[in-house]
Design a protein around this motif. Structure first.
Motif, PDB file in Angstrom:
ATOM      1  N   LEU A 304     -45.616  10.994  14.369  1.00 49.60           N
ATOM      2  CA  LEU A 304     -44.406  11.044  15.180  1.00 49.60           C
ATOM      3  C   LEU A 304     -43.681   9.692  15.174  1.00 49.60           C
ATOM      4  CD1 LEU A 304     -43.052  13.336  16.865  1.00 49.60           C
ATOM      5  CD2 LEU A 304     -43.957  12.250  18.897  1.00 49.60           C
ATOM      6  N   ARG A 305     -43.482   9.161  13.986  1.00 45.36           N
ATOM      7  CA  ARG A 305     -42.824   7.867  13.832  1.00 45.36           C
ATOM      8  C   ARG A 305     -41.761   7.947  12.758  1.00 45.36           C
ATOM      9  NH1 ARG A 305     -47.733   4.420  12.976  1.00 45.36           N
ATOM     10  NH2 ARG A 305     -48.778   4.490  14.978  1.00 45.36           N
ATOM     11  N   SER A 306     -40.829   7.026  12.828  1.00 42.83           N
ATOM     12  CA  SER A 306     -39.789   6.959  11.801  1.00 42.83           C
ATOM     13  C   SER A 306     -40.340   6.280  10.556  1.00 42.83           C
ATOM     14  CB  SER A 306     -38.587   6.192  12.345  1.00 42.83           C
ATOM     15  OG  SER A 306     -37.689   5.938  11.304  1.00 42.83           O
ATOM     16  N   GLU A 307     -41.085   7.060   9.769  1.00 39.76           N
ATOM     17  CA  GLU A 307     -41.676   6.566   8.529  1.00 39.76           C
ATOM     18  C   GLU A 307     -41.452   7.622   7.455  1.00 39.76           C
ATOM     19  OE1 GLU A 307     -45.549   4.501  10.679  1.00 39.76           O
ATOM     20  OE2 GLU A 307     -45.743   6.481   9.775  1.00 39.76           O
ATOM     21  N   GLU A 308     -41.669   7.235   6.209  1.00 32.15           N
ATOM     22  CA  GLU A 308     -41.340   8.146   5.098  1.00 32.15           C
ATOM     23  C   GLU A 308     -41.940   9.543   5.202  1.00 32.15           C
ATOM     24  OE1 GLU A 308     -41.735   7.025   1.091  1.00 32.15           O
ATOM     25  OE2 GLU A 308     -39.931   5.805   1.150  1.00 32.15           O
ATOM     26  N   ASN A 309     -43.200   9.652   5.586  1.00 32.20           N
ATOM     27  CA  ASN A 309     -43.826  10.971   5.616  1.00 32.20           C
ATOM     28  C   ASN A 309     -43.997  11.513   7.032  1.00 32.20           C
ATOM     29  OD1 ASN A 309     -44.545  11.510   2.666  1.00 32.20           O
ATOM     30  ND2 ASN A 309     -45.264   9.419   2.987  1.00 32.20           N
ATOM     31  N   SER A 310     -43.195  10.965   7.916  1.00 29.61           N
ATOM     32  CA  SER A 310     -43.251  11.410   9.306  1.00 29.61           C
ATOM     33  C   SER A 310     -41.818  11.504   9.833  1.00 29.61           C
ATOM     34  CB  SER A 310     -44.074  10.399  10.114  1.00 29.61           C
ATOM     35  OG  SER A 310     -44.190  10.791  11.455  1.00 29.61           O
ATOM     36  N   VAL A 311     -41.679  11.873  11.074  1.00 22.01           N
ATOM     37  CA  VAL A 311     -40.382  11.873  11.750  1.00 22.01           C
ATOM     38  C   VAL A 311     -40.625  11.435  13.185  1.00 22.01           C
ATOM     39  CG1 VAL A 311     -39.263  13.673  10.376  1.00 22.01           C
ATOM     40  CG2 VAL A 311     -40.691  14.344  12.289  1.00 22.01           C
ATOM     41  N   ASN A 312     -39.622  10.820  13.802  1.00 25.19           N
ATOM     42  CA  ASN A 312     -39.848  10.364  15.171  1.00 25.19           C
ATOM     43  C   ASN A 312     -39.277  11.330  16.209  1.00 25.19           C
ATOM     44  OD1 ASN A 312     -37.134   9.877  14.986  1.00 25.19           O
ATOM     45  ND2 ASN A 312     -37.232   7.692  15.492  1.00 25.19           N
ATOM     46  N   TYR A 313     -39.209  12.624  15.841  1.00 25.49           N
ATOM     47  CA  TYR A 313     -38.650  13.607  16.765  1.00 25.49           C
ATOM     48  C   TYR A 313     -39.320  14.961  16.557  1.00 25.49           C
ATOM     49  CZ  TYR A 313     -36.142  14.606  12.423  1.00 25.49           C
ATOM     50  OH  TYR A 313     -35.836  14.886  11.104  1.00 25.49           O
ATOM     51  N   THR A 314     -39.238  15.805  17.549  1.00 24.94           N
ATOM     52  CA  THR A 314     -39.734  17.176  17.407  1.00 24.94           C
ATOM     53  C   THR A 314     -38.550  18.080  17.067  1.00 24.94           C
ATOM     54  OG1 THR A 314     -39.267  17.690  19.704  1.00 24.94           O
ATOM     55  CG2 THR A 314     -41.448  16.768  19.221  1.00 24.94           C
ATOM     56  N   VAL A 315     -38.846  19.320  16.725  1.00 29.78           N
ATOM     57  CA  VAL A 315     -37.749  20.246  16.414  1.00 29.78           C
ATOM     58  C   VAL A 315     -36.874  20.461  17.657  1.00 29.78           C
ATOM     59  CG1 VAL A 315     -39.234  22.258  16.781  1.00 29.78           C
ATOM     60  CG2 VAL A 315     -37.165  22.510  15.448  1.00 29.78           C
ATOM     61  N   ASN A 316     -37.495  20.452  18.820  1.00 32.78           N
ATOM     62  CA  ASN A 316     -36.710  20.612  20.046  1.00 32.78           C
ATOM     63  C   ASN A 316     -35.728  19.466  20.236  1.00 32.78           C
ATOM     64  OD1 ASN A 316     -38.080  22.941  20.559  1.00 32.78           O
ATOM     65  ND2 ASN A 316     -39.525  22.009  21.999  1.00 32.78           N
ATOM     66  N   GLU A 317     -36.214  18.258  19.984  1.00 29.36           N
ATOM     67  CA  GLU A 317     -35.321  17.100  20.124  1.00 29.36           C
ATOM     68  C   GLU A 317     -34.189  17.154  19.107  1.00 29.36           C
ATOM     69  OE1 GLU A 317     -39.095  14.473  20.914  1.00 29.36           O
ATOM     70  OE2 GLU A 317     -37.416  13.206  20.318  1.00 29.36           O
ATOM     71  N   TYR A 318     -34.549  17.562  17.889  1.00 25.65           N
ATOM     72  CA  TYR A 318     -33.526  17.669  16.839  1.00 25.65           C
ATOM     73  C   TYR A 318     -32.406  18.596  17.310  1.00 25.65           C
ATOM     74  CZ  TYR A 318     -31.424  19.275  12.415  1.00 25.65           C
ATOM     75  OH  TYR A 318     -30.545  19.631  11.421  1.00 25.65           O
ATOM     76  N   CYS A 319     -32.799  19.763  17.800  1.00 25.48           N
ATOM     77  CA  CYS A 319     -31.798  20.757  18.197  1.00 25.48           C
ATOM     78  C   CYS A 319     -30.981  20.260  19.383  1.00 25.48           C
ATOM     79  CB  CYS A 319     -32.474  22.092  18.517  1.00 25.48           C
ATOM     80  SG  CYS A 319     -33.264  22.830  17.068  1.00 25.48           S
ATOM     81  N   THR A 320     -31.652  19.699  20.378  1.00 25.81           N
ATOM     82  CA  THR A 320     -30.933  19.190  21.552  1.00 25.81           C
ATOM     83  C   THR A 320     -29.953  18.099  21.138  1.00 25.81           C
ATOM     84  OG1 THR A 320     -32.958  19.552  22.774  1.00 25.81           O
ATOM     85  CG2 THR A 320     -31.249  18.294  23.890  1.00 25.81           C
ATOM     86  N   ASN A 321     -30.406  17.206  20.278  1.00 24.25           N
ATOM     87  CA  ASN A 321     -29.542  16.106  19.850  1.00 24.25           C
ATOM     88  C   ASN A 321     -28.318  16.601  19.090  1.00 24.25           C
ATOM     89  OD1 ASN A 321     -31.211  12.999  19.566  1.00 24.25           O
ATOM     90  ND2 ASN A 321     -31.883  14.716  20.790  1.00 24.25           N
ATOM     91  N   VAL A 322     -28.531  17.560  18.221  1.00 30.45           N
ATOM     92  CA  VAL A 322     -27.416  18.099  17.443  1.00 30.45           C
ATOM     93  C   VAL A 322     -26.403  18.783  18.377  1.00 30.45           C
ATOM     94  CG1 VAL A 322     -26.809  19.966  15.837  1.00 30.45           C
ATOM     95  CG2 VAL A 322     -28.604  18.339  15.223  1.00 30.45           C
ATOM     96  N   VAL A 323     -26.918  19.648  19.238  1.00 27.36           N
ATOM     97  CA  VAL A 323     -26.027  20.413  20.122  1.00 27.36           C
ATOM     98  C   VAL A 323     -25.254  19.468  21.042  1.00 27.36           C
ATOM     99  CG1 VAL A 323     -25.960  22.111  21.992  1.00 27.36           C
ATOM    100  CG2 VAL A 323     -27.470  22.485  20.030  1.00 27.36           C
ATOM    101  N   GLU A 324     -25.985  18.527  21.612  1.00 25.01           N
ATOM    102  CA  GLU A 324     -25.380  17.593  22.560  1.00 25.01           C
ATOM    103  C   GLU A 324     -24.318  16.722  21.882  1.00 25.01           C
ATOM    104  OE1 GLU A 324     -28.438  15.808  25.434  1.00 25.01           O
ATOM    105  OE2 GLU A 324     -27.668  14.138  24.238  1.00 25.01           O
ATOM    106  N   THR A 325     -24.632  16.217  20.707  1.00 27.78           N
ATOM    107  CA  THR A 325     -23.695  15.346  19.995  1.00 27.78           C
ATOM    108  C   THR A 325     -22.398  16.091  19.693  1.00 27.78           C
ATOM    109  OG1 THR A 325     -25.549  14.186  18.980  1.00 27.78           O
ATOM    110  CG2 THR A 325     -23.406  13.876  17.958  1.00 27.78           C
TER     111      THR A 325
END
Ligand SMILES: *Cc1c(COP(=O)(O)O)cnc(C)c1O
Length: 637
Positions: A304-325
């Motif tokens: 759960l980090r901003s690294e090449e084979n990881s991401v620092n977000y969950t799918v829920n955060e991704y969706c919330t961030n996209v919708v909110e933005t």
């Protein structure tokens, strides 16, 4: 951990799966069961019984399907699809966003008929659509039972035939959107539209200037190959207006990248896309859909980090961030909320497949027995073996230096003809015997490991029955990391550290980077091999991009593919199986005629019979060996 391993026969309450971080990356799909086996769980039904992966392998072996196997688990596909749609739905409800979400699957991420068919069936209730990036992919899409509300997004370079078919498909009621990638492409679209007299649905691909981090950083932003920059966009708007097609422009597309590790890049990209959306709307485009492409990443390492084979977000955060933005940006500009479209491919399919191969043999970097010293041995032999006396304690480093030095000197003596092969062989054995002691010392005391540069210098070599180039191309090409671990014996402490080589005769055909709970490592903890006890290694989350990127290096063909469905009671059903390529098939891929090869071989054998070199029973053996191989697997059987 070491202590517990001494008595493996008693029931253990803990397991060694922790070592590999399975709890971090296994999500709700994978766990280690009471037998120390990796087990598959029904993610949407956490209370159901898990299905043991080694048992699945055993059952399919009984049906004649041998490893290497690509195992697809249908419910894992359903899980990602549902997770994505639920997450967007929740984000839309909690933020009171006024638009809807429509997902499309980018066919290039996994084109297998079986995967597409399943996604289309399971996706009906979400009006899940498809994204085609080429003519063949468009043909696939048009043969699918797309629901009324589903989108068919056409990206990529399009020729006239592509454009014509896409526009004609509007007459079938498909929501086919032609995304304009270049001004030249628009000219084709304009011409074909006039000719057919059908109103198309148009989209425009906008090139964003924000760059994303991660593996594809260099081709993001200005450096992106695809899409129209600001100047071309303005020109396109004029031409759309002139040709009376402006009212067809309903979708704006921008693809942020793939496996974007940092959520902030998603927000920035979405925010920039909104600026274009607002401007194009103000210029008169009746845009109703904002398509953000792919980029939703998979947390391969579970860090759960901003690294090449990881991401620092969950799918829920991704969706919330996209919708909110999008909501904030469009509210600020007083533009109505569009339908949000994403083309998440990797996230939807990566988890669904597991690649499983069997270890064939090992080269071990230690030896259980001391070599015997012989009278007349060079004195360095004695020096080498005396190192055993000071491995423990403060002279560890010295012992390591000495052992390496004496071994290298003995090798030099052999090269100069001063010792014979027997003595060299015992010198090598002596060094490996000491290596075993060094490893034991390092396991017992981590600080010694730092002196020795970790266990990496002493790794064993396990040989696996697979081709990296065929089955795990991204591991070879872009250093993709997948979770990898033995799928059995996890109630026993691993006793070795290894890297894996495949059976191609290419030294690149190896796996030497691994995900462990404590971080990435250059060796994987494994168990000693046992005779007559298959040792299977699982490579997880290989459902995205791998199957058609793989190649025929050394002519190793496709592995067996088996799709299963878990029954929630510890069992499973086989839904589909595709047998591995036979050698005859692989030969025909490179333009040999297998029958012709057999005939040529037969003629040679006949000549040898005539010449009296081969008798008739040998002839029969030779011909049937050749024939059996043609019909058999390219892998070890
Ligand atoms: C490859 C690609 C995708 C898929 O991206 P993922 O990161 O796998 O979700 C989506 N859209 C376009 C245009 C692509 O080229």
């Amino acid at each position: 951990m070491e202590d517990q391993s001494k008595n493996t026969s008693r029931p253990v309450s803990r397991h060694f799966g922790d070592l590999y971080g399975i709890d971090n990356w296994g999500n709700d799909m994978l766990c280690v069961d009471g037998d120390g086996a990796v087990a598959l769980r029904l993610p949407l039904d956490p209370d159901s019984a898990s299905t043991s992966l080694p048992k699945v392998m055993k059952a399919i072996k009984a049906r004649g399907i041998l490893a290497p196997v690509l195992l697809r688990v249908q419910q894992f596909l359903d899980q990602s699809l549902t997770q994505l749609h639920d997450a967007f739905q929740t984000a839309i409800e909690t933020t009171e966003y006024q638009g809807a979400y429509r997902g499309v699957f980018p066919i290039k991420v996994n084109q297998q008929a079986e995967v597409i068919n399943h996604l289309m069936t399971a996706g009906q209730k979400f009006d899940y659509g498809l994204e085609a990036g080429s003519k063949p992919e468009l043909l696939i899409a048009l043969a699918q039972p797309l629901s009324q509300g589903a989108l068919l997004i056409c990206n990529g370079s399009k020729d006239e035939a592509f454009v014509r078919l896409a526009i004609l498909s509007r007459k079938l009621g498909h929501n086919t959107v032609l995304v304009i990638e270049t001004l030249e492409e628009f000219e084709i679209i304009r011409r074909v539209t006039q000719e057919l007299n059908i109103r198309p649905l148009l989209g425009v691909r906008v090139k964003l200037t924000e760059r994303v981090t991660g593996k594809w950083q260099a081709s993001s932003g200005d450096r992106s190959t695809f899409g129209l920059g600001a100047r071309d966009l303005v020109t396109l708007m004029e031409r759309l207006d002139e040709s009376d097609l402006l009212d067809c422009l309903v979708l704006q597309h921008s693809h942020l990248g793939s496996q974007v590790p940092d959520i902030i890049d998603i927000r920035r990209g979405a925010a920039e896309a909104c600026r274009f959306f607002v401007e194009l709307t103000r210029m008169g485009a009746p845009l109703t859909h904002m398509d953000l492409g792919g980029g939703l990443g998979v947390d391969y390492t579970g860090a759960l980090r901003s690294e090449e084979n990881s991401v620092n977000y969950t799918v829920n955060e991704y969706c919330t961030n996209v919708v909110e933005t999008i909501q904030y940006a469009l509210d600020g500009a007083k533009v109505p909320h569009p339908t949000i479209v994403t083309e998440s491919g990797r996230f939807v399919v990566a988890h669904s497949s597991i690649f499983i191969f069997e270890v064939l043999s090992a080269t071990l970097y230690d030896a259980p027995q001391k070599p015997e010293l012989k009278a007349g041995d060079y004195h360095l032999m004695g020096d080498l073996m005396a190192v055993e006396g000071y491995i423990q304690g403060p002279r560890f480093q010295e012992a390591l230096n000495d052992a390496t030095y004496y071994r290298d000197e003995l090798r030099a003596l052999f090269r100069r003809g001063q010792i014979d092969l027997d003595q060299l062989s015992r010198a090598e054995q002596g060094f490996l015997y000491l290596a075993g002691l060094f490893k034991a010392a390092i396991r017992a005391d981590e600080t010694l490991g730092e002196i020795a540069g970790g266990l990496g210098a002493f790794t064993d070599h396990y040989y696996g029955n697979f081709s990296l180039f065929q089955s795990l191309p991204d591991v070879w090409a872009i250093d993709q990391l997948h979770p990898i671990m033995p799928i059995q014996r996890l109630n026993e402490a691993p006793t070795r550290h290894t890297i894996f080589s495949d059976i191609t005769c290419d030294s690149d055909g190896k796996i030497d980077q691994f995900i462990l709970a404590e971080g990435t490592a250059d060796a994987l903890p494994v168990h000693d091999l046992r005779a007559d006890d298959p040792y299977l290694i699982g490579v997880f989350f290989v459902g995205a991009y791998q199957e058609t990127l793989g190649d025929l290096h050394n002519l190793f063909g496709d592995a067996n593919v088996v799709t299963i469905s878990l029954d929630g009671q510890g069992g499973f059903d086989i839904e589909h199986e595709t047998e591995a390529d036979t050698i005859a098939e692989v030969l025909s891929y490179v333009e040999y005629d297998p029958r012709g090869c057999l005939d040529a071989f037969r003629k040679r054998v006949e000549r040898a019979v005539t010449a009296g070199q081969v008798d008739t029973s040998e002839r029969r053996q030779m011909i049937s060996a050749y024939k059996d191989s043609l019909a058999g697997s390219t892998y070890f059987e």
